[in-house]
Design a protein around this motif. Sequence first.
Motif, short mmCIF file in Angstrom:
data_model
loop_
_atom_site.label_atom_id
_atom_site.label_comp_id
_atom_site.label_asym_id
_atom_site.label_seq_id
_atom_site.Cartn_x
_atom_site.Cartn_y
_atom_site.Cartn_z
N LEU A 189 0.84 -1.21 0.00
CA LEU A 189 0.00 0.00 0.00
C LEU A 189 0.87 1.25 0.00
O LEU A 189 0.74 2.14 0.83
CB LEU A 189 -0.96 -0.01 1.19
CG LEU A 189 -2.20 -0.87 1.01
CD1 LEU A 189 -2.96 -1.03 2.32
CD2 LEU A 189 -3.12 -0.28 -0.07
N TYR A 209 4.00 -2.96 6.43
CA TYR A 209 4.39 -2.09 7.55
C TYR A 209 3.22 -1.16 7.92
O TYR A 209 2.15 -1.22 7.33
CB TYR A 209 5.64 -1.28 7.18
CG TYR A 209 6.84 -2.17 6.93
CD1 TYR A 209 7.52 -2.77 7.98
CD2 TYR A 209 7.26 -2.44 5.62
CE1 TYR A 209 8.61 -3.61 7.74
CE2 TYR A 209 8.35 -3.27 5.38
CZ TYR A 209 9.01 -3.85 6.45
OH TYR A 209 10.07 -4.69 6.21
N ALA A 240 2.25 -4.97 -5.85
CA ALA A 240 2.61 -3.55 -5.90
C ALA A 240 3.57 -3.28 -4.75
O ALA A 240 3.36 -2.40 -3.93
CB ALA A 240 1.36 -2.68 -5.78
N TYR A 292 16.61 17.92 -9.06
CA TYR A 292 15.24 18.40 -8.97
C TYR A 292 15.06 19.03 -7.59
O TYR A 292 15.78 18.69 -6.63
CB TYR A 292 14.23 17.27 -9.21
CG TYR A 292 14.30 16.17 -8.18
CD1 TYR A 292 13.53 16.25 -7.01
CD2 TYR A 292 15.14 15.09 -8.34
CE1 TYR A 292 13.60 15.25 -6.06
CE2 TYR A 292 15.22 14.10 -7.38
CZ TYR A 292 14.45 14.18 -6.24
OH TYR A 292 14.53 13.21 -5.28
N CYS A 350 7.94 2.82 -11.09
CA CYS A 350 8.82 3.72 -10.31
C CYS A 350 9.82 4.39 -11.26
O CYS A 350 9.51 5.39 -11.86
CB CYS A 350 9.52 2.98 -9.17
SG CYS A 350 10.43 4.13 -8.10
N GLY A 361 11.87 6.18 -10.47
CA GLY A 361 12.07 7.52 -9.90
C GLY A 361 11.07 8.56 -10.34
O GLY A 361 11.20 9.73 -9.99
N HIS A 362 10.02 8.15 -11.11
CA HIS A 362 9.07 9.18 -11.55
C HIS A 362 7.62 8.70 -11.56
O HIS A 362 6.76 9.26 -12.26
CB HIS A 362 9.48 9.74 -12.93
CG HIS A 362 9.38 8.78 -14.07
ND1 HIS A 362 8.53 9.00 -15.13
CD2 HIS A 362 9.98 7.60 -14.32
CE1 HIS A 362 8.65 7.99 -16.00
NE2 HIS A 362 9.53 7.12 -15.52
N GLY A 363 7.31 7.69 -10.75
CA GLY A 363 5.98 7.10 -10.83
C GLY A 363 4.90 7.79 -10.02
O GLY A 363 3.71 7.57 -10.28
C1 LIG Z 1 13.62 10.36 -3.32
C2 LIG Z 1 12.50 10.09 -4.27
C3 LIG Z 1 11.95 11.14 -4.98
C4 LIG Z 1 10.93 10.90 -5.89
N1 LIG Z 1 10.40 11.97 -6.54
C5 LIG Z 1 9.39 11.77 -7.41
C6 LIG Z 1 8.78 12.89 -8.02
O1 LIG Z 1 9.14 14.04 -7.75
N2 LIG Z 1 7.76 12.67 -8.88
C7 LIG Z 1 7.33 11.41 -9.19
O2 LIG Z 1 6.41 11.29 -10.00
N3 LIG Z 1 7.88 10.32 -8.60
C8 LIG Z 1 8.89 10.48 -7.72
N4 LIG Z 1 9.46 9.42 -7.09
C9 LIG Z 1 8.98 8.06 -7.43
C10 LIG Z 1 7.76 7.69 -6.65
O3 LIG Z 1 7.85 8.11 -5.32
C11 LIG Z 1 7.58 6.19 -6.77
O4 LIG Z 1 7.41 5.87 -8.14
C12 LIG Z 1 6.38 5.68 -6.00
O5 LIG Z 1 6.40 6.13 -4.67
C13 LIG Z 1 6.36 4.15 -6.04
O6 LIG Z 1 5.32 3.68 -5.22
P1 LIG Z 1 5.07 2.13 -5.05
O7 LIG Z 1 3.77 2.02 -4.37
O8 LIG Z 1 5.26 1.44 -6.35
O9 LIG Z 1 6.25 1.61 -4.10
P2 LIG Z 1 6.37 1.77 -2.51
O10 LIG Z 1 6.01 3.11 -2.09
O11 LIG Z 1 7.73 1.28 -2.13
O12 LIG Z 1 5.29 0.78 -1.97
C14 LIG Z 1 5.46 -0.61 -1.93
C15 LIG Z 1 4.86 -1.08 -0.63
O13 LIG Z 1 4.80 -2.50 -0.62
C16 LIG Z 1 4.99 -2.92 0.70
N5 LIG Z 1 5.34 -4.32 0.68
C17 LIG Z 1 6.52 -4.89 0.32
N6 LIG Z 1 6.45 -6.23 0.40
C18 LIG Z 1 5.19 -6.51 0.83
C19 LIG Z 1 4.52 -7.73 1.12
N7 LIG Z 1 5.10 -8.91 0.98
N8 LIG Z 1 3.23 -7.66 1.54
C20 LIG Z 1 2.61 -6.47 1.70
N9 LIG Z 1 3.23 -5.29 1.45
C21 LIG Z 1 4.50 -5.31 1.01
C22 LIG Z 1 6.11 -2.01 1.19
O14 LIG Z 1 6.17 -1.98 2.60
C23 LIG Z 1 5.69 -0.68 0.58
O15 LIG Z 1 4.90 0.08 1.47
C24 LIG Z 1 10.47 9.61 -6.15
C25 LIG Z 1 11.01 8.53 -5.42
C26 LIG Z 1 12.01 8.77 -4.48
C27 LIG Z 1 12.58 7.61 -3.73
#
Ligand SMILES: Cc1cc2nc3c(=O)[nH]c(=O)nc-3n(C[C@H](O)[C@H](O)[C@H](O)COP(=O)(O)OP(=O)(O)OC[C@H]3O[C@@H](n4cnc5c(N)ncnc54)[C@H](O)[C@@H]3O)c2cc1C
Length: 361
Positions: A11, A35, A194, A245, A326, A328-330
């Motif tokens: 989530l 978490y 996800a 950025y 992701c 870095g821009h998702g």
């Molecule tokens: C420093 C930084 C700056 C960024 N800046 C930008 C920006 O300016 N603009 C932009 O568009 N994007 C930006 N991004 C990218 C963007 O933040 C990510 O693309 C996005 O947050 C990805 O989200 P996610 O849900 O895929 O991954 P996550 O946020 O990592 O979520 C995955 C989740 O899965 C959970 N998980 C893992 N394993 C399990 C399991 N077995 N069971 C249940 N849960 C589990 C984890 O605990 C985690 O909470 C940036 C990223 C970073 C790190």
Amino acid sequence: MRHVDVAVAGLGLSGAAVAWAATRRGHTVAAFEAYAPGHRRGSSHGHARIYRRAYLDPFYVELTGRAGRLWERLEIEAGERLLDRVGGVDHGPGREPERMAALLREHGVAAELLDPADAAARWPGIRFTGPVVHDPEGGVIDPEATIAAMTRLAATEGAAVAHETPVRDLEPDEDGVRFRAGADTWHARTLVVAAGAWTGPLLGGLVPLPPLTVTQQQVFFFAPREPGPWPTIVHGSSEEALEMYALPEGPWVKLGEHLRGTVTTADTRDFTVDPEARERALAYAREWLPGVDPVPRSETTCLYTWAPGEDFVLDRQGPIVVCSPCSGHGAKFAPLIGELVTDLLEGAPPIDRFALRPPRS
Ligand SMILES: Cc1cc2nc3c(=O)[nH]c(=O)nc-3n(C[C@H](O)[C@H](O)[C@H](O)COP(=O)(O)OP(=O)(O)OC[C@H]3O[C@@H](n4cnc5c(N)ncnc54)[C@H](O)[C@@H]3O)c2cc1C
């Protein structure tokens, strides 16, 4: 055993968006997060990510437009502001300002191309040495508030939501996936993985993935000397691999490097800021951000999961959907990711560039 149409593992922004979209579109949904809400181990913590139309690739300019309309819908349904459209500026040869301005205008964005003196008069906290693109639709997303809103909307529509409940022991069978979450065994017709940087380890080879590289990145928070509102900034300098950025986050200006990070894994990363990256950020702030006090007030780390070509992976194999947007821009696409993944689980084909095995051009 508990049964559901769609289970979501993770989530962060992506999983929360899928839970919201799939529930709204009538599926029974159970969503699990390993978490507690707001944890800082993944990619979606904190209160600021850049939303921008400003890409040099028409494919992404188009997707940002679709995402922007869905942010508006999400804000209406959630009853709160989640995307603050402070505007964005892009500058430096790496951002090809003339080409970018033309491309944005072709896509209906009222982009301006400014000379450096005009841009400096408008944003005195930033130093410019060449043409500048202003993207008036750009702004700042609050990821933690967005995750909370999408999760709340999904739960209100009937989704089961569990935190501190990792999904494990996946076993695909003839009509779905069996897995463990907490003390229960579940069966889902489709499991959406996800899990951000944990995607590869959770799948454990069940789905052949393109190479996904996890890096630890860092961001630095500076106190502004110039009053706001600060725009979001993307600066592609002529120096190879320098793309910086910056964006407002609360009272701070947050600064990070897009292209440089330390290769790691979700479970072995050390949460330690790279001292060389700190030096580079300080030097950058001194040279390019005269409107901040160039001593960082705080800093933090975060994970990127890079897919080939800085694209995303959104595709299904059998009953498992891989949702890794992701590179870095998702963040800016979050509500659109929810729709695209729900399309996949309803049988739509993947977008070519996001397929597990993208067709070769
Ligand atoms: C420093 C930084 C700056 C960024 N800046 C930008 C920006 O300016 N603009 C932009 O568009 N994007 C930006 N991004 C990218 C963007 O933040 C990510 O693309 C996005 O947050 C990805 O989200 P996610 O849900 O895929 O991954 P996550 O946020 O990592 O979520 C995955 C989740 O899965 C959970 N998980 C893992 N394993 C399990 C399991 N077995 N069971 C249940 N849960 C589990 C984890 O605990 C985690 O909470 C940036 C990223 C970073 C790190």
